[in-house]
Write an enzyme that holds these catalytic residues in place. Structure first.
Site, PDB file in Angstrom:
ATOM      1  N   LYS A 185      24.944   1.519 119.550  1.00  0.00           N
ATOM      2  CA  LYS A 185      24.538   2.609 120.444  1.00  0.00           C
ATOM      3  C   LYS A 185      25.763   3.289 121.030  1.00  0.00           C
ATOM      4  O   LYS A 185      26.481   2.707 121.826  1.00  0.00           O
ATOM      5  CB  LYS A 185      23.670   2.095 121.600  1.00  0.00           C
ATOM      6  CG  LYS A 185      23.015   3.271 122.330  1.00  0.00           C
ATOM      7  CD  LYS A 185      22.510   2.923 123.704  1.00  0.00           C
ATOM      8  CE  LYS A 185      23.573   2.962 124.759  1.00  0.00           C
ATOM      9  NZ  LYS A 185      24.185   4.283 124.982  1.00  0.00           N
TER      10      LYS A 185
ATOM     11  N   GLU B 279      34.589  -5.882 126.656  1.00  0.00           N
ATOM     12  CA  GLU B 279      35.877  -5.225 126.886  1.00  0.00           C
ATOM     13  C   GLU B 279      35.646  -4.218 128.000  1.00  0.00           C
ATOM     14  O   GLU B 279      34.981  -3.202 127.793  1.00  0.00           O
ATOM     15  CB  GLU B 279      36.356  -4.559 125.581  1.00  0.00           C
ATOM     16  CG  GLU B 279      37.850  -4.320 125.556  1.00  0.00           C
ATOM     17  CD  GLU B 279      38.217  -2.947 126.043  1.00  0.00           C
ATOM     18  OE1 GLU B 279      38.345  -2.785 127.280  1.00  0.00           O
ATOM     19  OE2 GLU B 279      38.379  -2.045 125.207  1.00  0.00           O
TER      20      GLU B 279
ATOM     21  N   CYS C  78      40.772   2.611 128.974  1.00  0.00           N
ATOM     22  CA  CYS C  78      40.593   1.392 129.781  1.00  0.00           C
ATOM     23  C   CYS C  78      41.935   0.736 130.097  1.00  0.00           C
ATOM     24  O   CYS C  78      42.086   0.097 131.119  1.00  0.00           O
ATOM     25  CB  CYS C  78      39.651   0.421 129.084  1.00  0.00           C
ATOM     26  SG  CYS C  78      40.061   0.180 127.361  1.00  0.00           S
TER      27      CYS C  78
ATOM     28  N   GLU D  54      39.456   1.219 139.246  1.00  0.00           N
ATOM     29  CA  GLU D  54      39.679   2.011 138.030  1.00  0.00           C
ATOM     30  C   GLU D  54      39.132   3.423 138.246  1.00  0.00           C
ATOM     31  O   GLU D  54      37.977   3.597 138.615  1.00  0.00           O
ATOM     32  CB  GLU D  54      38.962   1.360 136.849  1.00  0.00           C
ATOM     33  CG  GLU D  54      39.220   2.116 135.560  1.00  0.00           C
ATOM     34  CD  GLU D  54      38.562   1.464 134.350  1.00  0.00           C
ATOM     35  OE1 GLU D  54      37.375   1.128 134.424  1.00  0.00           O
ATOM     36  OE2 GLU D  54      39.255   1.312 133.323  1.00  0.00           O
TER      37      GLU D  54
END
Ligand code: ADP
Length: 492
Positions: free
Chosen positions: A197, A271, A305, A402
């Site tokens: 997906k 991850e 990331c 983040e």
């Protein structure tokens, strides 16, 4: 219904190898259908949900297409197809499996320009990045794993690697095709079948990859692509016939998936996010370091990331680094991602633009000093100037969370010990960078940084042979290299 039109690309623009296309102008016209169904059991099908969502070009806010939203029935259909395809795929001679992967890789190279343009239209990243990084690297992942398919016995001597079954793979919007390749290639090489997906804002290249699966004659059901947002992803994770979940995305969603999988017997790899430190020592080659810092945070608009979002500069060179940083950032071109000279394209979505702006406001409110490039931004589309903050305290929100955008937090340190403790002072552990002329310092500091990848005098370098993954809240499991195969095998 046949929602997948065959892509028309002028024959002279189809190239036989990956290097030739780089020199050609970005004039390729890519056809995008008004509406896309999902790729299930080797065919494009309309969603049982009858629902579609908009896919917007973030560079100009225009509608690119409508994408199916899979409901539980659609998920069930895709998982059933993958389950039915598994016994045969698993038993296929490994060298035959490898041939399919080689063919996919080759076809990706041949259609690289078309995929690059589509990736940039869909996600807003500069065309030079799609062209030079995303698409060639995606092809490399298929090549690399094609090589492993018939050598798994050598990867784990004395052990037998058995495929797991149906793998549910959920990927983010920052490297859409590349993340699809990172997930699909090792799963297939190890003999698993897949339901993938893509993220809701960037489904187009994964759907086009399905065209390649058709072209190379991949047996129906071996890879299924379903589209939709979080609900679709959650339904996929929950499906009883899924044996393995591989997720790349935000830490909160990763935690929710971990809870969902707990006790189910499903294998899981995550991850997740990062807040990676980039450390410049006084003895570093400063021009090279500043270039690496800029690349480390502004590549792909900071939607990375492992972005080097916390910069630690040794006090003696702080002023010099800041001066060089300003000059370098002011020289970055921000704007139309289809322009080959653009360094920073569009922010991927309106939602993400709002999130980044909130972080910038938090930086202001908590007392850091904001600096921004004076680049002129296009009137339409989702854009932000490259931004950096000085006077940042480790307790500031912009130093802890983040941001996933083009925002750098600059802090200082005096001693190597202080650099290490500040760098490790984060719930994340995905990547880190060290800039110094001293080899011994590199080895010492690298071994004491809690990060899955530590780059030295460089940043954001990837290779299919090199495992990637995090510690702490950045997740677990590795992708790429021999270690990445472990995520898709049961060793007996
Ligand atoms: P971001 O917040 O940066 O958009 P997400 O972690 O929300 O990143 O998205 C990454 C991927 O996870 C996307 O494909 C998204 O649709 C999917 N997703 C979001 N929520 C869930 C969920 N609860 N379960 C499974 N997948 C999800």
């Amino acid at each position: 219904m046949s929602p997948s039109p065959k892509t028309k690309v002028a024959p002279e623009l189809e190239f036989g190898n990956a290097w030739e296309y780089a020199a050609a102008p970005e004039s390729v016209k890519v056809e995008i259908a008004d509406k896309y169904g999902m790729f299930i059991n080797g065919a494009f099908v309309a969603p049982k949900s009858r629902r579609y969502m908009d896919s917007i070009n973030p560079a100009n806010e225009e509608l690119l297409s409508k994408i199916a939203v899979a409901n539980e029935d659609d998920v069930d259909r895709a998982v059933a197809a993958a389950k039915a395809a598994f016994p045969k795929w698993k038993k296929l001679k490994a060298s035959e499996r490898a041939k399919y992967l080689f063919r996919i890789a080759r076809r990706l190279q041949e259609r690289a320009r078309e995929f690059s343009v589509l990736e940039t239209l869909d996600g807003g990243k500069p065309i030079k990045e799609s062209r030079d990084v995303d698409i060639p690297e995606a092809a490399k992942h298929f090549f690399y794993h094609a090589g492993w398919a018939d050598k798994l016995d050598y990867a784990f001597p004395g052990r037998k690697g058995r495929p797991l079954g149906v793998c549910a793979q959920i990927i983010p919007w920052n490297f859409p095709l590349l993340m699809a390749a990172w997930k699909i290639a090792p799963a297939l090489a190890c003999g698993n079948t897949v339901v993938l997906k893509p993220a809701e804002t960037t489904s187009l290249t994964a759907l086009r990859l399905a065209e390649i699966f058709e072209e190379v004659g991949l047996p129906p059901g071996v890879v299924n692509i379903i589209t939709g947002a979080g609900e679709t992803g959650a339904a996929l994770v929950a499906h009883k016939d899924v044996q393995k979940v591989a997720f790349t995305g935000s830490t909160p969603v990763g935690k929710a998936i971990a809870k969902q999988c707990a006790g189910s017997g499903k294998r899981l790899t995550l991850e997740l996010g990062g807040k990676s430190p980039n450390i410049i020592f006084e003895d570093a080659s400063l021009d090279q370091a500043v270039d690496g810092i800029v690349q480390g945070i502004f590549f792909n608009q900071g939607h990375v990331c492992c972005a080097g979002s916390r910069l630690f500069v040794q006090e003696g060179v702080m002023q010099e680094v800041l001066a060089k940083l300003e000059v370098r950032i002011q020289s970055l071109r921000v704007g139309d991602p289809m322009d080959k000279n653009t360094d920073l394209g569009a922010i991927n979505s309106l939602g993400q633009l709002a999130t980044i702006k909130r972080y910038i406001e938090a930086g202001d409110a908590e007392g850091a000093t904001r600096h921004q490039s004076s680049a002129k931004l296009p009137k339409r589309g989702y854009y932000l100037p490259p931004t950096w903050f000085t006077g940042v305290q480790p307790s500031h929100t912009i130093a802890r969370e983040e941001i996933f955008g083009p925002v750098l937090s600059v802090m200082s340190f005096r001693t190597p010990e202080e650099a290490i403790s500040r760098a490790n002072n984060t719930p994340y552990g995905l990547a880190a960078g060290i800039w110094t002329d001293k080899g011994s310092k590199i080895f010492d500091i690298a071994s004491r940084l809690k990060a899955g990848v530590v780059w030295c005098n460089t940043y954001n370098r990837f290779d299919a042979a090199s495992p990637f993954g995090g510690f702490k809240q950045s997740g677990f499991g590795r992708e790429g290299g021999r270690q990445g195969l472990l995520s898709y095998l049961e060793l007996v």
